[in-house]
Design an enzyme around this catalytic site. Sequence first.
Site, mmCIF file in Angstrom:
data_model
loop_
_atom_site.group_PDB
_atom_site.id
_atom_site.type_symbol
_atom_site.label_atom_id
_atom_site.label_comp_id
_atom_site.label_asym_id
_atom_site.label_seq_id
_atom_site.Cartn_x
_atom_site.Cartn_y
_atom_site.Cartn_z
ATOM 1 N N THR A 174 0.809 -1.214 0.000
ATOM 2 C CA THR A 174 0.000 0.000 0.000
ATOM 3 C C THR A 174 0.847 1.271 0.000
ATOM 4 O O THR A 174 0.312 2.374 -0.090
ATOM 5 C CB THR A 174 -0.926 0.033 1.237
ATOM 6 O OG1 THR A 174 -0.125 -0.166 2.404
ATOM 7 C CG2 THR A 174 -1.974 -1.071 1.168
ATOM 8 N N GLY A 175 2.144 1.159 0.102
ATOM 9 C CA GLY A 175 3.011 2.343 0.116
ATOM 10 C C GLY A 175 3.235 2.911 -1.278
ATOM 11 O O GLY A 175 2.816 2.346 -2.283
ATOM 12 N N ARG A 176 3.949 4.053 -1.322
ATOM 13 C CA ARG A 176 4.213 4.737 -2.599
ATOM 14 C C ARG A 176 4.857 3.808 -3.618
ATOM 15 O O ARG A 176 4.394 3.656 -4.744
ATOM 16 C CB ARG A 176 5.128 5.928 -2.333
ATOM 17 C CG ARG A 176 5.569 6.691 -3.564
ATOM 18 C CD ARG A 176 6.562 7.800 -3.190
ATOM 19 N NE ARG A 176 7.924 7.293 -3.099
ATOM 20 C CZ ARG A 176 8.965 7.787 -3.797
ATOM 21 N NH1 ARG A 176 8.786 8.773 -4.620
ATOM 22 N NH2 ARG A 176 10.161 7.277 -3.635
ATOM 23 N N GLU A 181 32.254 -4.477 -9.227
ATOM 24 C CA GLU A 181 32.719 -3.210 -8.689
ATOM 25 C C GLU A 181 33.852 -3.458 -7.720
ATOM 26 O O GLU A 181 34.066 -4.580 -7.264
ATOM 27 C CB GLU A 181 31.583 -2.502 -7.947
ATOM 28 C CG GLU A 181 30.526 -1.946 -8.859
ATOM 29 C CD GLU A 181 29.457 -1.169 -8.102
ATOM 30 O OE1 GLU A 181 29.301 -1.368 -6.890
ATOM 31 O OE2 GLU A 181 28.780 -0.364 -8.755
ATOM 32 N N HIS A 189 42.399 -2.583 10.955
ATOM 33 C CA HIS A 189 43.362 -3.559 10.424
ATOM 34 C C HIS A 189 42.782 -4.937 10.209
ATOM 35 O O HIS A 189 43.361 -5.734 9.506
ATOM 36 C CB HIS A 189 44.522 -3.710 11.418
ATOM 37 C CG HIS A 189 45.316 -2.464 11.559
ATOM 38 N ND1 HIS A 189 46.133 -1.994 10.575
ATOM 39 C CD2 HIS A 189 45.419 -1.575 12.583
ATOM 40 C CE1 HIS A 189 46.707 -0.882 10.980
ATOM 41 N NE2 HIS A 189 46.294 -0.594 12.185
#
Lengths: 559, 303
Positions: free
Chosen positions: B17-19, B216, B255
């Site tokens: 129901t969120g954006r 990456e 370290h």
Amino acid sequence: MKISDVYAIIRIFAVADIRETVVARLDEHRGKQLLSAVAIPIPTGDRAESPEAARLLADSLGGPCVIKALALVTGRAGRGWVRMAGSADEAANIAAELLAQPEVQAVRVEQRLAIEREMFAAVLVDDRAAAPVVVFSSRGGTGIEEIAGRYPESVVRRHVEIRDGFAPYMGREMAASAGLTGQLAVDTGLLLSRLYEAFRKYDCRSIEINPVVWTAEGKLIAADCHATIDDYAVHRHPGLGIRMAREIGHDPSPRELLAYEVEKHDYRGTFYFIELADPRTGDNYVAFHGAGGGGSMMSMDALMKEGFAPANFCDTSGNPPASKVYRAAKILLSQPNIVGYFASGSGVASQEQSQSARGLIKAFRELGLRVPAVIRLGGNQEELACELLHKHCADLDAPLEAYGKDDSARYCAERLRALVDGFRPPALPRALQPISPDYLPSDAYRFATMTGTISIDQSKWTQESAQAAVDSCPTKILKLVKDESERRGEAMLRPEAGNADGGRSMASPLRVELAISEAEAKKGKCIECLACELASFEHGCMAVKIDLPMPAVPDGGAK
Amino acid sequence: MSILLPENAKVIVQGITGREGVARTKLMLGYGTHLAGGVTPGRGGEVVEGLPVFATVKEAVARLGNIAASVLFIPGPGVKDAALEALRNGVKLLVIVPDRVPVQDVLEISAASRDLGARFVGPNTLGVLAPDRWVLGMMGGRAESARKFFKRGPVGVTSRSGGITSSIAYYLGQAGVGASTIVHVGGDPVVGMPHPQIVRLFQDDPETQAIVMFGEIGGSQEEQVAELIATGAVTKPVIAYIGGKGAKEGTRFSHAGAIIEGGRGTREGKIEALLAAGATVVEDFDALPAVTKEVLSSKGIEL
């Protein structure tokens, strides 16, 4: 490096300056406070910000003490930042010397230890194993990495089942494996379990004690502490007082703090900003606005190939609302001595690029665009994004070109080079032409959004523009209200029984209002896409003003 | 066949129901994903895009039957709770889209999913997409965009960067090289299914004939893939690009990581490992489609 070594790996904590990193470093003093909280003994001592304070602390310790610069780096001893003081006076002098260093804001003054033995202990997240790992070495101290390399049999590591935790007996087993015996092994085991407790309790990415000192009196004391806190968990630890949970290798600048504030309270999408250089000292600096880490790094490579230097790194990705992109652009534009603005991320983004476009348009028109800009907004909705940018940035002081996924980052950087080389700023800057009115009547219709306010001057509307504004809202939270003439007539007769706006409805037959409650709009149903403001502007009437406050950006305005 | 999601698998959206939940439900439905419903605490009984919303995963499973996968659109701090809820109710695949999930929460999710024989992609992922079939997450943004960008074909795409995932798949598609499944493993250091695991799935997938990997700096995912190739666990051709050329090492603060192994995680190290294992490494990102085509044709793989 042999491929077969791969399985003995713990992830290196290699930090790239311009890659997003997600931890906050705690200096030795703060780290030791975490240790104290879990009952790991630390040397008696405290923090001092002035030579006088250092003198007083040294006095309280009886004179001879250790002065340590508090800074977020390793290798302090090698830089002369850890010094012995024989007296309170000497302590004050040493403190004065250390505090004169630009990176040193404070020192820690503490008791000297009669060191019998130095060891090493750490708990960190092993990314590859997706589990915490406890590391212990019976030999520690300065040069620990070489030591560990030379005496691998002294180093023990143990992964932890996170649901089981790390018990003292596990620590004793580790100590025994590393060759320790007797009370030392028992105390070490307990220390390791408490260190793990601190690691869990404070959401550390890593917490390290080097050296763990076994004193002549037979006590185990943490002589130093380097802790890093997971940025994404900082909100769970307000007591740590972390101002800006981003590891950037230097004290955050005012702009960086500002950018962090914008990001901190708004989880929609990402906004990352870090200054890379002081543009005042050069003539080739470009404001860099990336989207998505991988694509941004490649776009920066392209920028640098054209002989530009990025003044900053910035990333607005993860589908941020236009409001966030707007604030980012304002911060970027505020950097001094910039010769261009380069926005480019991944070629094909999934986020709503039209939102990014509207955020940029609002910023460029409100602040003025005084340097050439090349905007590469490829991916979802790129056609609309480019169309909007070309349409609404055509009459600014400097040229702007917008591109999509079928144009490479390299080509876009070449375009920026061409534009910058050919650009002569106008003798007289044009007047700013924002997309919203400067003046609003005091009774303008207003409602709050998640991070701002939308104000509507209802007297400005035409039928067409009002309908366009309502239609532009992707979440359909606006409605068009037409006042019928009877109601108008009634309001004239009995103004006190009129609408809340005191009868102005007479002069505003058209009203654009929320179709939902104000609370819902504020909570997030208004997604801050800036479409209604732009739609109103596009249809020739500036009825909508969206205020997105932010503390004043430093050094306002590009050159 | 696509990897990760079985045929006819039922999928739910947590945080529907969120954006983001609403927007990506539209995307997934429009693209053909078999979405059966969604979950948002306290909002049981609502309807989103014609799908039933339940207050708990437990209820969703009770009403919808076995759920194979859940896509999460919940702000970072709430992810762990939602993920554990799904896992403990029998969901075997999670796609965790949000970022800012505390790393120790990810460790707990990882432990739980290991215990329960489940898997998760992410966090901080655009998701997974099988061209012309389904998408889990937000890749492509809108259904029309996703349909335009992604073509079906023999190459498995796996990437650590979100925008690059779609970019690589798009540029490959423009060059006539379609994808079997496109996976954004996620941008965080700890993710549920890093490169080596995805590459293994591609190795076992009959539709995938070659693998394109965007790596990456940082971590050891790419080195692990090199190891898989070197030991013969992966025999399909791998074409890799490693980003982060311009990045520099920053000041080090601890370290512990360095004690065990030095020099890990650098771009040069990854390229060296991959080349030594026999993978193809591309230096110029724009050349990736052409190089991939070359490798495919040299191995007699038809497009």
